[in-house]
Design a protein around this motif. Structure first.
Motif, PDB file in Angstrom:
ATOM      1  N   CYS A  22       0.868  -1.173   0.000  1.00 56.76           N
ATOM      2  CA  CYS A  22       0.000   0.000   0.000  1.00 56.76           C
ATOM      3  C   CYS A  22       0.904   1.222   0.000  1.00 56.76           C
ATOM      4  N   SER A  23       0.719   2.089  -0.976  1.00 61.24           N
ATOM      5  CA  SER A  23       1.612   3.226  -1.119  1.00 61.24           C
ATOM      6  C   SER A  23       0.801   4.506  -1.290  1.00 61.24           C
ATOM      7  N   SER A  24       1.227   5.554  -0.600  1.00 63.34           N
ATOM      8  CA  SER A  24       0.490   6.815  -0.657  1.00 63.34           C
ATOM      9  C   SER A  24       1.379   7.931  -1.161  1.00 63.34           C
ATOM     10  N   SER A  25       0.788   8.834  -1.952  1.00 60.82           N
ATOM     11  CA  SER A  25       1.532  10.006  -2.420  1.00 60.82           C
ATOM     12  C   SER A  25       1.514  11.111  -1.354  1.00 60.82           C
ATOM     13  N   LYS A  26       0.665  10.940  -0.357  1.00 57.79           N
ATOM     14  CA  LYS A  26       0.578  11.914   0.728  1.00 57.79           C
ATOM     15  C   LYS A  26       1.083  11.265   2.013  1.00 57.79           C
ATOM     16  N   ALA A  27       1.325  12.092   3.004  1.00 57.22           N
ATOM     17  CA  ALA A  27       1.829  11.576   4.275  1.00 57.22           C
ATOM     18  C   ALA A  27       0.864  10.564   4.864  1.00 57.22           C
ATOM     19  N   LEU A  28       1.443   9.479   5.379  1.00 57.20           N
ATOM     20  CA  LEU A  28       0.651   8.463   6.070  1.00 57.20           C
ATOM     21  C   LEU A  28       0.922   8.600   7.560  1.00 57.20           C
ATOM     22  N   TYR A  29      -0.099   8.860   8.327  1.00 56.01           N
ATOM     23  CA  TYR A  29       0.079   8.979   9.772  1.00 56.01           C
ATOM     24  C   TYR A  29      -0.266   7.680  10.481  1.00 56.01           C
ATOM     25  N   SER A  30      -1.197   6.955   9.924  1.00 56.41           N
ATOM     26  CA  SER A  30      -1.537   5.637  10.424  1.00 56.41           C
ATOM     27  C   SER A  30      -2.166   4.855   9.277  1.00 56.41           C
ATOM     28  N   VAL A  31      -2.125   3.538   9.388  1.00 61.17           N
ATOM     29  CA  VAL A  31      -2.642   2.681   8.321  1.00 61.17           C
ATOM     30  C   VAL A  31      -3.546   1.614   8.913  1.00 61.17           C
ATOM     31  N   HIS A  32      -4.706   1.457   8.302  1.00 56.73           N
ATOM     32  CA  HIS A  32      -5.626   0.382   8.662  1.00 56.73           C
ATOM     33  C   HIS A  32      -5.591  -0.662   7.559  1.00 56.73           C
ATOM     34  N   TRP A  33      -5.862  -1.894   7.924  1.00 53.63           N
ATOM     35  CA  TRP A  33      -6.070  -2.966   6.943  1.00 53.63           C
ATOM     36  C   TRP A  33      -7.423  -3.634   7.200  1.00 53.63           C
ATOM     37  N   TYR A  34      -8.152  -3.873   6.102  1.00 46.40           N
ATOM     38  CA  TYR A  34      -9.474  -4.493   6.153  1.00 46.40           C
ATOM     39  C   TYR A  34      -9.527  -5.613   5.126  1.00 46.40           C
ATOM     40  N   ARG A  35     -10.374  -6.588   5.387  1.00 46.04           N
ATOM     41  CA  ARG A  35     -10.611  -7.668   4.420  1.00 46.04           C
ATOM     42  C   ARG A  35     -12.112  -7.756   4.139  1.00 46.04           C
ATOM     43  N   GLN A  36     -12.434  -7.940   2.873  1.00 51.27           N
ATOM     44  CA  GLN A  36     -13.831  -8.081   2.461  1.00 51.27           C
ATOM     45  C   GLN A  36     -13.996  -9.414   1.746  1.00 51.27           C
ATOM     46  N   LYS A  37     -14.804 -10.279   2.322  1.00 45.86           N
ATOM     47  CA  LYS A  37     -15.123 -11.539   1.638  1.00 45.86           C
ATOM     48  C   LYS A  37     -16.265 -11.277   0.667  1.00 45.86           C
ATOM     49  N   GLY A  39     -19.377 -10.675  -1.220  1.00 48.08           N
ATOM     50  CA  GLY A  39     -20.764 -10.457  -0.813  1.00 48.08           C
ATOM     51  C   GLY A  39     -20.933  -9.976   0.617  1.00 48.08           C
ATOM     52  N   GLU A  40     -19.826  -9.679   1.287  1.00 50.68           N
ATOM     53  CA  GLU A  40     -19.921  -9.249   2.681  1.00 50.68           C
ATOM     54  C   GLU A  40     -19.328  -7.843   2.868  1.00 50.68           C
ATOM     55  N   ALA A  41     -19.531  -7.288   4.048  1.00 47.78           N
ATOM     56  CA  ALA A  41     -18.955  -5.985   4.370  1.00 47.78           C
ATOM     57  C   ALA A  41     -17.473  -6.135   4.694  1.00 47.78           C
ATOM     58  N   PRO A  42     -16.677  -5.124   4.409  1.00 54.14           N
ATOM     59  CA  PRO A  42     -15.271  -5.149   4.853  1.00 54.14           C
ATOM     60  C   PRO A  42     -15.195  -5.253   6.374  1.00 54.14           C
ATOM     61  N   VAL A  43     -14.187  -5.998   6.824  1.00 48.91           N
ATOM     62  CA  VAL A  43     -13.993  -6.216   8.255  1.00 48.91           C
ATOM     63  C   VAL A  43     -12.585  -5.794   8.626  1.00 48.91           C
ATOM     64  N   PHE A  44     -12.487  -5.125   9.755  1.00 46.47           N
ATOM     65  CA  PHE A  44     -11.213  -4.619  10.232  1.00 46.47           C
ATOM     66  C   PHE A  44     -10.240  -5.741  10.564  1.00 46.47           C
ATOM     67  N   LEU A  45      -8.980  -5.578  10.182  1.00 52.16           N
ATOM     68  CA  LEU A  45      -7.921  -6.521  10.548  1.00 52.16           C
ATOM     69  C   LEU A  45      -6.989  -5.930  11.593  1.00 52.16           C
ATOM     70  N   MET A  46      -6.391  -4.788  11.275  1.00 56.69           N
ATOM     71  CA  MET A  46      -5.444  -4.197  12.217  1.00 56.69           C
ATOM     72  C   MET A  46      -5.147  -2.740  11.854  1.00 56.69           C
ATOM     73  N   ILE A  47      -4.613  -2.033  12.831  1.00 60.06           N
ATOM     74  CA  ILE A  47      -4.160  -0.650  12.643  1.00 60.06           C
ATOM     75  C   ILE A  47      -2.696  -0.555  13.018  1.00 60.06           C
ATOM     76  N   LEU A  48      -1.943   0.198  12.238  1.00 62.87           N
ATOM     77  CA  LEU A  48      -0.563   0.522  12.590  1.00 62.87           C
ATOM     78  C   LEU A  48      -0.487   2.029  12.785  1.00 62.87           C
ATOM     79  N   LEU A  49      -0.005   2.415  13.946  1.00 60.83           N
ATOM     80  CA  LEU A  49      -0.057   3.828  14.313  1.00 60.83           C
ATOM     81  C   LEU A  49       1.271   4.552  14.179  1.00 60.83           C
ATOM     82  N   LYS A  50       2.358   3.825  14.187  1.00 60.73           N
ATOM     83  CA  LYS A  50       3.646   4.495  14.190  1.00 60.73           C
ATOM     84  C   LYS A  50       4.557   3.909  13.133  1.00 60.73           C
ATOM     85  N   GLY A  51       5.376   4.773  12.570  1.00 59.92           N
ATOM     86  CA  GLY A  51       6.368   4.294  11.627  1.00 59.92           C
ATOM     87  C   GLY A  51       7.253   3.263  12.290  1.00 59.92           C
ATOM     88  N   GLY A  52       7.559   2.200  11.549  1.00 57.19           N
ATOM     89  CA  GLY A  52       8.392   1.140  12.088  1.00 57.19           C
ATOM     90  C   GLY A  52       7.609   0.073  12.803  1.00 57.19           C
TER      91      GLY A  52
END
Lengths: 110, 116
Positions: A22-37, A39-52
């Protein structure tokens, strides 16, 4: 504003590994990841809050490189249940706007 | 658990019709979002709202408007539906968040809209 994900699609056999970027042209302060099966709604997987930061969720983990404005999702020893579309997402501006990436379709076959 | 409910799972409308997509959340979330999902394009933000009667445009607001008269309800309006608005529409909600918070988004099941 929308982050770009690669690859757009990937097909794996059970037990194989995959990396989704996942790559952004703008600053990333935090990143979420979701999975969608299908026919279903996307579901949260995890959040990363800090670089590294690296986080794990069973055999799914992620890393966040704030300087490069990138995050990667790692799926190891894939299972059939991992099939779906994966999205990264990030808050922008003050944080209340939330943008998702272009998505990666992952298919795990026996 | 948070519940986000979208009023219709499938909707078929004709070109030029006014279309209302409704979304209701039951967890007192400040933020609500409307996205459209198209193959290869991911989830694109149409509009979001961080408070009652407050709204801001996302990346693709053209042809859409929104209404948030009550905290729990966020409506997406297609003033005059066109065939290029055929898509899956997803509503989401979250607590108020900054750039680095743990507040995740909760999604509804989506509305597949076909405009003929």
């Amino acid at each position: 504003q929308q982050p770009v994900q690669s690859p757009q699609a990937v097909i794996l056999r059970e037990g194989e590994d995959a990396v989704i970027n996942c790559s952004s042209s703008k600053a990333l302060y935090s990143v979420h990841w979701y999975r969608q099966k299908h026919g279903e709604a996307p579901v949260f997987l995890m959040i990363l809050l800090k670089g590294g930061e690296q986080k794990g969720h069973e055999k799914i983990s992620a890393s966040f490189n704030e300087k490069k404005q990138q995050s990667s999702l790692y799926l190891t020893a894939s299972q059939l249940s991992y099939s779906g579309t994966y999205f990264c997402g990030t808050p922008v501006n003050t944080g209340n706007q939330f943008y998702f990436g272009t998505g990666t379709s992952l298919t795990v076959i026996p | 658990d948070v519940k986000v409910t979208q009023s219709s799972r499938y909707l078929v409308k004709r070109t030029g019709e006014k279309v209302f997509l409704e979304c209701v959340q039951d967890m007192d979330h400040e933020n609500m979002f409307w996205y459209r999902q198209d193959p290869g394009l991911g989830l694109r933000l149409i509009y979001f709202s961080y408070d009652v009667k407050m709204k801001e445009k996302g990346d693709i607001p053209e042809g859409y408007s929104v209404s948030r008269e009550k905290k729990e309800r966020f409506s997406l309006i297609l003033e005059s539906a066109s065939t290029n608005q055929t898509s899956m529409y997803l509503c989401a909600s979250s607590l108020i968040q900054g750039r680095r918070t743990n507040e995740k988004l909760f999604f509804g099941s989506g509305t597949q809209l076909s405009v003929l």
